[in-house]
Design a protein around this motif. Structure first.
Motif, PDB file in Angstrom:
ATOM      1  N   ARG A  84      25.229 -24.317  -0.969  1.00 17.62           N
ATOM      2  CA  ARG A  84      24.266 -23.645  -0.321  1.00 17.62           C
ATOM      3  C   ARG A  84      24.461 -23.851   1.306  1.00 17.62           C
ATOM      4  O   ARG A  84      24.219 -24.957   1.536  1.00 17.62           O
ATOM      5  CB  ARG A  84      22.665 -23.718  -0.617  1.00 17.62           C
ATOM      6  CG  ARG A  84      21.751 -22.990   0.161  1.00 17.62           C
ATOM      7  CD  ARG A  84      20.335 -23.338  -0.336  1.00 17.62           C
ATOM      8  NE  ARG A  84      19.545 -22.547   0.436  1.00 17.62           N
ATOM      9  CZ  ARG A  84      18.526 -22.995   1.369  1.00 17.62           C
ATOM     10  NH1 ARG A  84      18.376 -23.999   1.504  1.00 17.62           N
ATOM     11  NH2 ARG A  84      17.570 -21.872   1.735  1.00 17.62           N
ATOM     12  N   TYR A  85      24.575 -22.842   2.186  1.00 17.23           N
ATOM     13  CA  TYR A  85      24.728 -22.938   3.594  1.00 17.23           C
ATOM     14  C   TYR A  85      23.575 -22.529   4.396  1.00 17.23           C
ATOM     15  O   TYR A  85      23.321 -21.121   4.014  1.00 17.23           O
ATOM     16  CB  TYR A  85      25.964 -22.495   4.191  1.00 17.23           C
ATOM     17  CG  TYR A  85      27.028 -22.790   3.567  1.00 17.23           C
ATOM     18  CD1 TYR A  85      27.473 -22.453   2.208  1.00 17.23           C
ATOM     19  CD2 TYR A  85      27.938 -23.819   4.343  1.00 17.23           C
ATOM     20  CE1 TYR A  85      28.955 -22.866   1.839  1.00 17.23           C
ATOM     21  CE2 TYR A  85      29.333 -24.160   4.066  1.00 17.23           C
ATOM     22  CZ  TYR A  85      29.674 -23.855   2.657  1.00 17.23           C
ATOM     23  OH  TYR A  85      30.851 -24.365   2.112  1.00 17.23           O
ATOM     24  N   VAL A  86      22.470 -22.994   5.460  1.00 23.13           N
ATOM     25  CA  VAL A  86      21.642 -22.436   5.965  1.00 23.13           C
ATOM     26  C   VAL A  86      22.565 -22.405   7.346  1.00 23.13           C
ATOM     27  O   VAL A  86      23.703 -22.946   7.572  1.00 23.13           O
ATOM     28  CB  VAL A  86      20.264 -23.360   6.122  1.00 23.13           C
ATOM     29  CG1 VAL A  86      19.834 -23.249   4.508  1.00 23.13           C
ATOM     30  CG2 VAL A  86      20.720 -24.513   6.309  1.00 23.13           C
ATOM     31  N   PHE A 119      44.512 -27.155   2.753  1.00 19.28           N
ATOM     32  CA  PHE A 119      43.242 -27.794   3.376  1.00 19.28           C
ATOM     33  C   PHE A 119      42.560 -26.332   3.645  1.00 19.28           C
ATOM     34  O   PHE A 119      43.146 -25.432   4.037  1.00 19.28           O
ATOM     35  CB  PHE A 119      43.711 -28.318   4.570  1.00 19.28           C
ATOM     36  CG  PHE A 119      43.980 -29.946   4.319  1.00 19.28           C
ATOM     37  CD1 PHE A 119      42.846 -31.016   4.377  1.00 19.28           C
ATOM     38  CD2 PHE A 119      45.282 -30.242   4.365  1.00 19.28           C
ATOM     39  CE1 PHE A 119      43.184 -32.192   4.066  1.00 19.28           C
ATOM     40  CE2 PHE A 119      45.729 -31.818   3.908  1.00 19.28           C
ATOM     41  CZ  PHE A 119      44.658 -32.786   3.820  1.00 19.28           C
ATOM     42  N   HIS A 120      41.223 -26.506   3.402  1.00 18.65           N
ATOM     43  CA  HIS A 120      40.284 -25.562   3.903  1.00 18.65           C
ATOM     44  C   HIS A 120      38.856 -25.994   4.374  1.00 18.65           C
ATOM     45  O   HIS A 120      38.602 -27.231   3.781  1.00 18.65           O
ATOM     46  CB  HIS A 120      40.236 -24.470   2.607  1.00 18.65           C
ATOM     47  CG  HIS A 120      39.754 -25.268   1.213  1.00 18.65           C
ATOM     48  ND1 HIS A 120      40.663 -26.069   0.522  1.00 18.65           N
ATOM     49  CD2 HIS A 120      38.487 -25.344   0.840  1.00 18.65           C
ATOM     50  CE1 HIS A 120      40.088 -26.359  -0.467  1.00 18.65           C
ATOM     51  NE2 HIS A 120      38.627 -26.008  -0.195  1.00 18.65           N
ATOM     52  N   GLY A 121      38.180 -25.132   4.781  1.00 13.37           N
ATOM     53  CA  GLY A 121      36.774 -25.417   5.064  1.00 13.37           C
ATOM     54  C   GLY A 121      35.957 -24.332   5.741  1.00 13.37           C
ATOM     55  O   GLY A 121      36.514 -23.131   5.530  1.00 13.37           O
ATOM     56  N   GLN A 161      20.565 -17.579   4.261  1.00 17.84           N
ATOM     57  CA  GLN A 161      21.527 -18.234   3.711  1.00 17.84           C
ATOM     58  C   GLN A 161      22.881 -17.776   3.341  1.00 17.84           C
ATOM     59  O   GLN A 161      22.948 -16.614   3.197  1.00 17.84           O
ATOM     60  CB  GLN A 161      20.913 -19.044   2.640  1.00 17.84           C
ATOM     61  CG  GLN A 161      20.466 -18.092   1.496  1.00 17.84           C
ATOM     62  CD  GLN A 161      19.821 -18.516   0.307  1.00 17.84           C
ATOM     63  OE1 GLN A 161      20.146 -19.847  -0.071  1.00 17.84           O
ATOM     64  NE2 GLN A 161      19.101 -17.632  -0.545  1.00 17.84           N
ATOM     65  N   ARG A 162      23.764 -18.617   3.077  1.00 12.77           N
ATOM     66  CA  ARG A 162      24.766 -18.302   2.042  1.00 12.77           C
ATOM     67  C   ARG A 162      25.162 -19.163   1.186  1.00 12.77           C
ATOM     68  O   ARG A 162      25.095 -20.279   1.180  1.00 12.77           O
ATOM     69  CB  ARG A 162      26.204 -18.411   3.178  1.00 12.77           C
ATOM     70  CG  ARG A 162      27.580 -18.264   2.473  1.00 12.77           C
ATOM     71  CD  ARG A 162      28.606 -18.466   3.258  1.00 12.77           C
ATOM     72  NE  ARG A 162      29.887 -18.116   2.400  1.00 12.77           N
ATOM     73  CZ  ARG A 162      30.878 -18.843   2.016  1.00 12.77           C
ATOM     74  NH1 ARG A 162      30.686 -20.380   2.142  1.00 12.77           N
ATOM     75  NH2 ARG A 162      31.777 -18.550   1.267  1.00 12.77           N
ATOM     76  N   ILE A 163      25.439 -18.460  -0.117  1.00 13.34           N
ATOM     77  CA  ILE A 163      25.461 -19.221  -1.131  1.00 13.34           C
ATOM     78  C   ILE A 163      27.057 -19.031  -1.724  1.00 13.34           C
ATOM     79  O   ILE A 163      27.247 -17.754  -1.753  1.00 13.34           O
ATOM     80  CB  ILE A 163      24.594 -19.019  -2.318  1.00 13.34           C
ATOM     81  CG1 ILE A 163      23.244 -19.458  -2.016  1.00 13.34           C
ATOM     82  CG2 ILE A 163      24.965 -19.522  -3.878  1.00 13.34           C
ATOM     83  CD1 ILE A 163      22.164 -19.315  -3.106  1.00 13.34           C
TER      84      ILE A 163
HETATM   85  C1  MD3 Z   1      41.207 -22.965  -1.262  1.00 12.13           C
HETATM   86  N1  MD3 Z   1      33.845 -24.192  -0.719  1.00 12.13           N
HETATM   87  O1  MD3 Z   1      33.492 -26.116  -2.837  1.00 12.13           O
HETATM   88  S1  MD3 Z   1      34.993 -21.353  -1.277  1.00 12.13           S
HETATM   89  C2  MD3 Z   1      34.794 -26.089  -2.115  1.00 12.13           C
HETATM   90  O2  MD3 Z   1      32.714 -21.501   1.037  1.00 12.13           O
HETATM   91  C3  MD3 Z   1      34.877 -25.347  -1.013  1.00 12.13           C
HETATM   92  O3  MD3 Z   1      31.658 -23.055   0.113  1.00 12.13           O
HETATM   93  C4  MD3 Z   1      34.057 -23.438   0.220  1.00 12.13           C
HETATM   94  O4  MD3 Z   1      35.725 -25.361  -0.075  1.00 12.13           O
HETATM   95  C5  MD3 Z   1      32.727 -22.837   0.391  1.00 12.13           C
HETATM   96  O5  MD3 Z   1      35.234 -26.974  -2.273  1.00 12.13           O
HETATM   97  C6  MD3 Z   1      35.313 -22.361   0.283  1.00 12.13           C
HETATM   98  C7  MD3 Z   1      36.836 -21.159  -1.041  1.00 12.13           C
HETATM   99  C8  MD3 Z   1      37.643 -22.002  -1.689  1.00 12.13           C
HETATM  100  C9  MD3 Z   1      37.184 -23.168  -2.808  1.00 12.13           C
HETATM  101  C10 MD3 Z   1      38.278 -23.851  -3.244  1.00 12.13           C
HETATM  102  C11 MD3 Z   1      39.484 -23.813  -2.791  1.00 12.13           C
HETATM  103  C12 MD3 Z   1      38.924 -22.033  -1.232  1.00 12.13           C
HETATM  104  C13 MD3 Z   1      39.849 -22.941  -1.827  1.00 12.13           C
HETATM  105  C14 MD3 Z   1      40.529 -24.704  -3.321  1.00 12.13           C
HETATM  106  C15 MD3 Z   1      41.968 -24.717  -2.909  1.00 12.13           C
HETATM  107  C16 MD3 Z   1      42.293 -23.767  -1.979  1.00 12.13           C
END
Ligand code: MD3
Ligand code: FE
Length: 217
Positions: free
Chosen positions: A125-127, A190-192, A207-209
């Motif tokens: 959950r993102y606010v 890598f991601h974020g 919010q975003r879920i």
């Molecule tokens: C790409 N969540 O929970 S979702 C996580 O929007 C996370 O809450 C983000 O990264 C979120 O770990 C991104 C998309 C996502 C999730 C897992 C991945 C992208 C990914 C794993 C590998 C590569």
């Protein structure tokens, strides 16, 4: 007319787009599931509410989390792991509702991964202002299985890099009901998520879920 119908008017984004090798976004894929999905989500949150985890480095995460499924992802001062017990309640995590299981399996199927059977669903959950720093998801045992993610509520800018932390991330906007399937080489990229911009969503409010379905073991 419902908010749903209003929002899909004028949505000219391509329904399906490759984000990287093995990663595909399915725009609006969760819409047909929404009416069943939201009450299922509420029931999960009643049993295992959102909480802010602390990383092994001692930082409180700005994203609040919970899980459903036979195991859930947890972080505490001892490390990251999948655990069958919710440390807050001392009980098992809520079971994964059939509608969530179906949504994840249908999306994976559409992206070419047949028979996806996740054990875990991490719920973030993102606010406004909350963010998720660049990281890799490496706590699962089977990297051949994809991860399926479902975005609900306020739009977010998803940052998608490469196999090295230093790889400059591309930016993708993920909106309500978008589903992404991450497999192949992109599974370990890598991601974020950039700090969430303020706003008001017709269905989800301020919010975003995000739901991520994982094969943990
Ligand atoms: C790409 N969540 O929970 S979702 C996580 O929007 C996370 O809450 C983000 O990264 C979120 O770990 C991104 C998309 C996502 C999730 C897992 C991945 C992208 C990914 C794993 C590998 C590569
Ligand atoms: Fe991740």
């Amino acid at each position: 007319m419902t908010a749903d119908l209003f929002e899909s008017v004028g949505d000219t984004r391509p329904p399906r787009e490759a984000m990287a090798e093995g990663a595909v976004v399915l725009r609006g894929f969760a819409r047909p599931f929404e009416a069943e999905l939201l009450p299922a989500l509420r029931a999960i949150l009643k049993q295992s509410p959102f909480r802010h985890l602390v990383t092994p480095g001692g930082h409180r995460m700005s994203v609040a989390m919970t899980n459903c499924g036979s195991v859930g992802w947890v972080s505490d001062p001892t490390g990251y792991r999948y655990d069958a017990i919710d440390p807050e309640s001392g009980q098992k995590w809520p079971a994964m509702p059939p509608v969530l299981r179906r949504l994840a399996a249908d999306a994976a199927d559409d992206a070419g991964y047949k028979g996806f059977a996740p054990e875990a669903c991490l719920i973030n959950r993102y606010v406004p202002g909350a963010k998720l720093s660049l990281h890799q998801d490496k706590d699962e045992l089977d990297f051949a299985a994809p991860i399926v993610s479902v975005s609900l509520g306020l739009p977010a800018i998803f940052l998608f890099g490469g196999l090295k932390r230093a790889d400059k991330p591309a930016r993708f906007r993920l909106e309500h009901s978008d589903v992404v399937v991450w497999g192949g080489p992109s599974r370990l990229f890598f991601h974020g998520v950039a700090p969430l911009a303020d706003g008001e969503h017709a269905v989800m409010c301020r919010q975003r879920i995000n739901l991520t379905f994982r094969k943990a073991r």
